[in-house]
Design an enzyme around this catalytic site. Structure first.
Site, PDB file in Angstrom:
ATOM      1  N   ARG A 141      38.089  29.641 -28.971  1.00 46.53           N
ATOM      2  CA  ARG A 141      39.213  28.588 -29.251  1.00 46.53           C
ATOM      3  C   ARG A 141      38.285  27.086 -28.685  1.00 46.53           C
ATOM      4  O   ARG A 141      38.194  26.837 -27.581  1.00 46.53           O
ATOM      5  CB  ARG A 141      40.351  28.677 -28.310  1.00 46.53           C
ATOM      6  CG  ARG A 141      41.374  27.569 -28.511  1.00 46.53           C
ATOM      7  CD  ARG A 141      42.672  27.624 -27.506  1.00 46.53           C
ATOM      8  NE  ARG A 141      43.555  26.684 -27.551  1.00 46.53           N
ATOM      9  CZ  ARG A 141      44.615  26.731 -28.542  1.00 46.53           C
ATOM     10  NH1 ARG A 141      44.893  27.864 -29.227  1.00 46.53           N
ATOM     11  NH2 ARG A 141      45.528  25.595 -28.401  1.00 46.53           N
ATOM     12  N   HIS A 195      43.356  27.794 -37.763  1.00 47.11           N
ATOM     13  CA  HIS A 195      44.294  28.519 -36.781  1.00 47.11           C
ATOM     14  C   HIS A 195      44.888  29.663 -37.386  1.00 47.11           C
ATOM     15  O   HIS A 195      46.152  30.094 -37.346  1.00 47.11           O
ATOM     16  CB  HIS A 195      45.304  27.534 -36.092  1.00 47.11           C
ATOM     17  CG  HIS A 195      45.797  27.824 -34.990  1.00 47.11           C
ATOM     18  ND1 HIS A 195      45.237  28.950 -34.234  1.00 47.11           N
ATOM     19  CD2 HIS A 195      46.871  27.281 -33.940  1.00 47.11           C
ATOM     20  CE1 HIS A 195      46.119  29.182 -33.130  1.00 47.11           C
ATOM     21  NE2 HIS A 195      47.012  28.128 -33.047  1.00 47.11           N
ATOM     22  N   GLN A 213      47.777  31.988 -35.800  1.00 49.26           N
ATOM     23  CA  GLN A 213      49.048  31.593 -35.642  1.00 49.26           C
ATOM     24  C   GLN A 213      49.768  32.020 -36.934  1.00 49.26           C
ATOM     25  O   GLN A 213      51.009  32.148 -37.104  1.00 49.26           O
ATOM     26  CB  GLN A 213      49.167  30.090 -35.385  1.00 49.26           C
ATOM     27  CG  GLN A 213      50.420  29.338 -35.407  1.00 49.26           C
ATOM     28  CD  GLN A 213      51.324  29.588 -34.400  1.00 49.26           C
ATOM     29  OE1 GLN A 213      50.835  29.449 -33.136  1.00 49.26           O
ATOM     30  NE2 GLN A 213      52.478  30.064 -34.721  1.00 49.26           N
ATOM     31  N   ASP A 264      54.393  20.447 -36.677  1.00 51.12           N
ATOM     32  CA  ASP A 264      53.466  20.488 -35.387  1.00 51.12           C
ATOM     33  C   ASP A 264      53.386  18.993 -34.962  1.00 51.12           C
ATOM     34  O   ASP A 264      53.749  18.156 -35.427  1.00 51.12           O
ATOM     35  CB  ASP A 264      52.163  21.030 -36.075  1.00 51.12           C
ATOM     36  CG  ASP A 264      51.094  21.184 -35.159  1.00 51.12           C
ATOM     37  OD1 ASP A 264      51.590  21.237 -34.039  1.00 51.12           O
ATOM     38  OD2 ASP A 264      49.860  21.676 -35.326  1.00 51.12           O
ATOM     39  N   CYS A 292      54.684  26.004 -34.096  1.00 49.42           N
ATOM     40  CA  CYS A 292      53.793  26.545 -33.471  1.00 49.42           C
ATOM     41  C   CYS A 292      53.426  26.193 -31.937  1.00 49.42           C
ATOM     42  O   CYS A 292      52.796  26.905 -31.237  1.00 49.42           O
ATOM     43  CB  CYS A 292      52.291  26.255 -33.878  1.00 49.42           C
ATOM     44  SG  CYS A 292      51.859  24.512 -34.269  1.00 49.42           S
ATOM     45  N   ARG A 324      52.762  35.565 -31.399  1.00 48.44           N
ATOM     46  CA  ARG A 324      51.381  35.469 -31.223  1.00 48.44           C
ATOM     47  C   ARG A 324      50.819  36.737 -30.642  1.00 48.44           C
ATOM     48  O   ARG A 324      49.488  37.170 -30.945  1.00 48.44           O
ATOM     49  CB  ARG A 324      51.000  34.149 -30.454  1.00 48.44           C
ATOM     50  CG  ARG A 324      51.172  32.701 -31.035  1.00 48.44           C
ATOM     51  CD  ARG A 324      50.693  32.347 -32.353  1.00 48.44           C
ATOM     52  NE  ARG A 324      49.345  32.438 -32.037  1.00 48.44           N
ATOM     53  CZ  ARG A 324      48.533  32.025 -31.177  1.00 48.44           C
ATOM     54  NH1 ARG A 324      48.944  30.727 -30.612  1.00 48.44           N
ATOM     55  NH2 ARG A 324      47.181  31.800 -31.309  1.00 48.44           N
TER      56      ARG A 324
END
Length: 312
Positions: A106, A133, A136, A228, A269, A297
Site C-alpha cells: 500500500r 484500489h 476496495q 470519497d 470507502c 474489505r
C-alpha cells in the site's frame, strides 16, 4: 477456478468471471466466519504487509484475513525496510520473495507494486496506489450484491474527484461487470481519456455503460451513490482548491432526492470527512451499509489471499 500464483494489482488483469469468483468466495468465507468457522489454507505461509501509507481497513483486513486462514502476517512500515531508498524496489522484492510467500503493498506508485510482482516471484496484492484500489472494489461489489442480489444492470454513480484511484477502479470494475457507471465531477477532475476508452470497451462486452458528466441530474435512477474524500493522501495542499471546486457535488439530501428512488443506497470507502463530501445526515442514514462495506474489505481481501496463495 484456478488463480494460484496470480498477483492482484488492478482489475484490468481479471475477467468478469474471475472477479465474480472472488466476490462469491468472499461471501462464502464471510458466512463461515459468522458461524465461527475459519480455515487453514494459508497454514505455513508468511505474508509481508508493506505500508508506505497508513491504513485502518487495509491493514486490519490483511492481518485478520491472514491469521483466520492460519498464516503469519508481518507488518513492514515505511521506516522498517529500505524500499526504494537505500535499496532498490527490485532488490527488496527479490529479498522478500525469498522469505515470504505473498506480499501486500500500500503506497504511492503503481510502478512499485508492479515491480514487486515482477521481481519477487510470489503473489503481490495491491492494497492501494495513487492509480488503483482494486481490493476496495471487491468489497463494494460484495456489498452491492448483498443489497441488490446482483451486479449487472445496477446504476452506480461516483460523485467527486473523478480522476482519483477510487473513480478509476470503480470504472474498470463496473465496466467489466455490466453496471451502468457514472462519474459525476467537475470537468477539471474527469478521468484520463485513455482509461475511459478502455472501460468503454469492457462495457461494450458486458452490456454495461460509462458516462462522464458534470450534470447533477445524472444521479437520476441511481441504485447506489458513491463518494470519497476530496483530497487523497499526499494532496493536502490542494484542500482549499478542491473544497471550492467540489462543494456543489456534496452528497446531501437534495442530491439523493434527485435519484427519484427510495431504494438508492449510499457508499463510501472511508475515512469520511463529514460535512465535506457527504453530510452527516446522509452518512448516518446509511451507516449500516457503509460499515458492511468496511467489514467486507476483510472478507474480500481474505478471498484474494486464499484464491491466489491458499492450499484449498
Amino acid at each position: 477456478m484456478n488463480l494460484k500464483g496470480r498477483s492482484f494489482l488492478t482489475l484490468k488483469d481479471f475477467t468478469p468471471e474471475e472477479i465474480m469468483y472472488l466476490v462469491d468466495l468472499a461471501a462464502d468465507l464471510k458466512a463461515k466466519k459468522k458461524q465461527g468457522i475459519t480455515g487453514n489454507s494459508l497454514k505455513g505461509k508468511n505474508i509481508a504487509l508493506i505500508f508506505e501509507k497508513p491504513s485502518t481497513r487495509t491493514r486490519c483486513s490483511f492481518t485478520i484475513g491472514c491469521i483466520d486462514e492460519g498464516g503469519h502476517p508481518e507488518y513492514l512500515g515505511k521506516d522498517d525496510i529500505q524500499l526504494g531508498y537505500k535499496e532498490s524496489v527490485e532488490d527488496t522484492a527479490r529479498v522478500l520473495g525469498r522469505m515470504f510467500d505473498g506480499i501486500e503493498f500500500r503506497g504511492f506508485q503503481q510502478d512499485t507494486v508492479e515491480k514487486l510482482a515482477k521481481y519477487s516471484k510470489v503473489p503481490v496484492w495491491n492494497g492501494l496506489t495513487d492509480e488503483y484500489h482494486p481490493t476496495q472494489i471487491l468489497a463494494d461489489f460484495l456489498t452491492l450484491k448483498e443489497q441488490f442480489g446482483k451486479l449487472a444492470g445496477l446504476k452506480l454513480v461516483f460523485v467527486g474527484d473523478g480522476r482519483n484511484n477510487m473513480a478509476n477502479s470503480l470504472m474498470i470494475g463496473s465496466a467489466k461487470m455490466g453496471l451502468d457507471f457514472v462519474i459525476l465531477a467537475p470537468r477539471s477532475l474527469w478521468p484520463e481519456g485513455e482509461l475511459v476508452s478502455l472501460c468503454e470497451g469492457y462495457a461494450k462486452e458486458s452490456g454495461g455503460s460509462i458516462q462522464i458528466t458534470d450534470n447533477l441530474d445524472a444521479v437520476q435512477g441511481a441504485d447506489a451513490v458513491y463518494t470519497d474524500v476530496w483530497c487523497s493522501m499526499g494532496e493536502e495542499d490542494k484542500a482549499a482548491e478542491r473544497i471550492a471546486l467540489l462543494t456543489p457535488y456534496q452528497v446531501n439530501a437534495q442530491l439523493m432526492e434527485k435519484t427519484g428512488k427510495e431504494s438508492t443506497i449510499f457508499l463510501h470507502c472511508l475515512p469520511a470527512v463529514k460535512g465535506k463530501e457527504v453530510t452527516e445526515e446522509i452518512f448516518e442514514k446509511f451507516a449500516d451499509v457503509v460499515f458492511d462495506e468496511a467489514e467486507n474489505r476483510m472478507h474480500t481481501i481474505k478471498a484474494v489471499m486464499v484464491a491466489t496463495l491458499g492450499n484449498q
